[in-house]
Motif scaffolding. Structure first.
Motif, mmCIF file in Angstrom:
data_model
loop_
_atom_site.group_PDB
_atom_site.id
_atom_site.type_symbol
_atom_site.label_atom_id
_atom_site.label_comp_id
_atom_site.label_asym_id
_atom_site.label_seq_id
_atom_site.Cartn_x
_atom_site.Cartn_y
_atom_site.Cartn_z
ATOM 1 N N UNK A 1 7.205 -11.980 -8.792
ATOM 2 C CA UNK A 1 6.921 -11.198 -7.582
ATOM 3 C C UNK A 1 7.765 -11.583 -6.382
ATOM 4 N N UNK A 2 8.300 -12.796 -6.410
ATOM 5 C CA UNK A 2 9.011 -13.272 -5.214
ATOM 6 C C UNK A 2 10.314 -12.516 -4.962
ATOM 7 N N UNK A 3 10.806 -11.768 -5.969
ATOM 8 C CA UNK A 3 12.057 -11.029 -5.760
ATOM 9 C C UNK A 3 11.861 -9.744 -4.945
ATOM 10 N N UNK A 4 10.568 -9.407 -4.669
ATOM 11 C CA UNK A 4 10.304 -8.146 -3.959
ATOM 12 C C UNK A 4 9.896 -8.389 -2.512
ATOM 13 N N UNK A 5 10.008 -7.325 -1.715
ATOM 14 C CA UNK A 5 9.538 -7.368 -0.337
ATOM 15 C C UNK A 5 8.176 -6.715 -0.185
ATOM 16 N N UNK A 6 7.878 -5.764 -1.079
ATOM 17 C CA UNK A 6 6.616 -5.041 -0.921
ATOM 18 C C UNK A 6 6.123 -4.529 -2.268
ATOM 19 N N UNK A 7 4.807 -4.381 -2.337
ATOM 20 C CA UNK A 7 4.164 -3.754 -3.481
ATOM 21 C C UNK A 7 3.618 -2.402 -3.026
ATOM 22 N N UNK B 1 -0.356 -11.256 -1.948
ATOM 23 C CA UNK B 1 -0.501 -12.457 -1.112
ATOM 24 C C UNK B 1 0.220 -13.652 -1.739
ATOM 25 N N UNK B 2 0.025 -13.824 -3.044
ATOM 26 C CA UNK B 2 0.609 -14.990 -3.723
ATOM 27 C C UNK B 2 2.134 -14.966 -3.661
ATOM 28 N N UNK B 3 2.712 -13.754 -3.605
ATOM 29 C CA UNK B 3 4.172 -13.642 -3.629
ATOM 30 C C UNK B 3 4.779 -13.284 -2.277
ATOM 31 N N UNK B 4 3.943 -13.250 -1.265
ATOM 32 C CA UNK B 4 4.433 -12.946 0.080
ATOM 33 C C UNK B 4 4.961 -11.532 0.229
ATOM 34 N N UNK B 5 4.310 -10.577 -0.422
ATOM 35 C CA UNK B 5 4.772 -9.175 -0.342
ATOM 36 C C UNK B 5 3.920 -8.389 0.648
ATOM 37 N N UNK B 6 4.542 -7.459 1.325
ATOM 38 C CA UNK B 6 3.751 -6.491 2.076
ATOM 39 C C UNK B 6 3.049 -5.595 1.064
ATOM 40 N N UNK B 7 1.819 -5.210 1.423
ATOM 41 C CA UNK B 7 1.064 -4.335 0.522
ATOM 42 C C UNK B 7 0.932 -2.958 1.166
ATOM 43 N N UNK B 8 1.527 -1.965 0.483
ATOM 44 C CA UNK B 8 1.525 -0.585 0.983
ATOM 45 C C UNK B 8 0.621 0.227 0.067
ATOM 46 N N UNK B 9 -0.419 0.815 0.616
ATOM 47 C CA UNK B 9 -1.377 1.531 -0.223
ATOM 48 C C UNK B 9 -1.475 2.996 0.185
ATOM 49 N N UNK B 10 -1.140 3.859 -0.767
ATOM 50 C CA UNK B 10 -1.447 5.276 -0.622
ATOM 51 C C UNK B 10 -2.911 5.426 -1.015
ATOM 52 N N UNK B 11 -3.758 5.623 0.011
ATOM 53 C CA UNK B 11 -5.203 5.724 -0.241
ATOM 54 C C UNK B 11 -5.673 7.153 -0.025
ATOM 55 N N UNK B 12 -4.747 8.083 -0.145
ATOM 56 C CA UNK B 12 -5.038 9.479 0.203
ATOM 57 C C UNK B 12 -6.261 10.009 -0.528
ATOM 58 N N UNK B 13 -6.372 9.690 -1.816
ATOM 59 C CA UNK B 13 -7.511 10.245 -2.566
ATOM 60 C C UNK B 13 -8.584 9.195 -2.834
ATOM 61 N N UNK B 14 -8.605 8.128 -2.055
ATOM 62 C CA UNK B 14 -9.621 7.090 -2.264
ATOM 63 C C UNK B 14 -10.380 6.789 -0.968
ATOM 64 N N UNK C 1 -1.084 -3.902 4.489
ATOM 65 C CA UNK C 1 -0.256 -3.852 5.698
ATOM 66 C C UNK C 1 -0.050 -2.437 6.192
ATOM 67 N N UNK C 2 -0.080 -1.499 5.248
ATOM 68 C CA UNK C 2 0.225 -0.115 5.613
ATOM 69 C C UNK C 2 -0.562 0.811 4.687
ATOM 70 N N UNK C 3 -1.291 1.750 5.276
ATOM 71 C CA UNK C 3 -2.088 2.689 4.481
ATOM 72 C C UNK C 3 -1.641 4.113 4.778
ATOM 73 N N UNK C 4 -1.658 4.930 3.737
ATOM 74 C CA UNK C 4 -1.227 6.329 3.843
ATOM 75 C C UNK C 4 -2.434 7.227 3.551
ATOM 76 N N UNK C 5 -2.668 8.214 4.432
ATOM 77 C CA UNK C 5 -3.866 9.055 4.325
ATOM 78 C C UNK C 5 -3.491 10.506 4.598
ATOM 79 N N UNK C 6 -4.383 11.434 4.253
ATOM 80 C CA UNK C 6 -4.118 12.813 4.672
ATOM 81 C C UNK C 6 -5.384 13.613 4.916
#
Ligand SMILES: *Cc1c(COP(=O)(O)O)cnc(C)c1O
Length: 352
Positions: A122-128, A151-164, A178-183
């Motif tokens: 996971x450490x090779x990424x910036x975000x999940x 958290x363990x890999x220090x990634x930003x967590x971006x969640x499309x929660x549009x249908x949740x 860190x960032x949520x997407x909604x509609x």
């Protein structure tokens, strides 16, 4: 007409009232005040303490595109959970904007599991990036596992929660989202046309602020700048914003947990009812948003047509290879348990 869809969904009378009225002019203080209050209330519903929310005019995909365009640069690399057509949309967006990515594919009807993350550095990424509820299959991914991985890999967590969002518990601060997407057109049960991005201050400062804009209409920075005074850079979908302000205010009074509970009750009630039918429900974890139903006779498309033609009832058909296999029955919006009794009756007729 009755909609058991995922968006647009069966709307509430208050929303329909607002939708029937003359639109106001929006470059004035009344509209600004409404926007600022809506931002505050939305952040509360999301459990986002230190952050901002912006309102874009465009369907949910516009917010997905805005996030890829405004948060990432070509020297970044992201990891995408791709379990269906919405995961695939993140992949396509990364290609459009030349953002390096890897994907974890979750082919239907496989269950996403912790093992899938095991051999990944996971450490090779910036975000999940994840669509926490992959609407195309109905699989709900485990936020705790994804959050721990990020958290363990220090990634930003971006969640499309549009249908949740508003169907399943969602807590940005608790899970380090860190960032949520909604509609607007899913659980908010408003018209389509507005999508939202909510993010914490750190994410804004580290990922969005330093990046030169690669788009104009969907620029998060331009929206943040305007939102300081409760405005948007361009003419927004004013009517949908009015509908949303009413709904979000109402939900902040009755409590987000109440909305989730009612949706869950409808989902559970329906899942109980269809145990008598010759259909199957996939084994992966489900959101309260919808119930995917698999038809062993591969006549899902015919069932959809039957309900539409004979009962004026709309369920959500599936696309691609699932077209004949699966329909999705929504639990969002202005629906009661009685509506599901009726739906069951029509479903029985359709299957016979
Ligand atoms: C509905 C939805 C979207 C947005 O789709 P639009 O048609 O652009 O509104 C994005 N992600 C998920 C998971 C969705 O369910």
């Amino acid at each position: 007409m009755k909609l058991f869809t995922v968006g647009p969904v069966q709307m509430f009378d208050d929303t329909l009232d607002i939708a029937s009225k003359q639109l106001p002019y929006f470059r004035d203080q009344d509209f600004s005040n409404m926007m600022l209050q809506m931002e505050d209330e939305l952040k509360q519903l999301l459990h986002l303490n230190q952050g901002k929310a912006v309102f874009l005019t465009g369907s949910g995909s516009a917010a997905m595109e805005s996030v890829i365009a405004c948060c990432f640069q070509t020297h970044h690399k992201v990891l995408i959970i791709n379990g269906g057509s919405f995961g695939d949309r993140f992949v396509k967006l990364c290609e459009c904007y030349h953002i390096p990515y890897d994907e974890i594919k979750v082919p239907f009807p496989q269950v996403f599991s912790k093992d899938m993350l095991e051999n990944i550095d996971g450490t090779q990424y910036d975000a999940l990036l994840v669509n926490i509820h992959e609407t195309s299959t109905g699989q709900l991914y485990p936020i705790d596992i994804l959050s721990n991985f990020a958290k363990a890999n220090g990634l930003y967590l971006i969640v499309d929660a549009i249908s949740s969002f508003l169907s399943d518990p969602f807590d940005m601060d608790r899970y380090g989202i860190d960032c949520a997407i909604l509609s607007s057109q899913k659980a908010l049960a408003c018209g389509p046309g507005i999508s939202m991005i909510a993010f914490n201050d750190t994410f804004y400062k580290e990922m969005i602020e330093p990046k030169d804009d690669s788009c104009m209409y969907l620029s998060i920075k331009a929206h943040v700048e305007n939102m300081k005074r409760g405005q948007t850079p361009n003419t927004p979908a004013v009517g949908v914003l009015l509908e949303m302000a009413q709904r979000i205010h109402q939900i902040s009074i009755c409590g987000v947990n109440q909305v989730i509970l009612e949706t869950k009750q409808r989902a559970n009630y329906f899942r109980q009812l269809i145990q008598t039918l010759p259909v199957k429900i996939p084994e992966y974890p489900l959101s309260n948003t919808l119930t995917p139903i698999i038809f062993p006779k591969e006549n899902a498309d015919k069932v959809y047509e039957y309900l539409k033609e004979n009962a004026n009832v709309y369920v959500t058909p599936s696309g691609g290879e699932l077209k004949y296999k699966m329909i999705r029955v929504g639990h969002l919006g202005n629906l009661s348990l009685k509506d599901y009794d009726l739906l069951l009756q029509y479903l029985k007729e359709a299957i016979l």
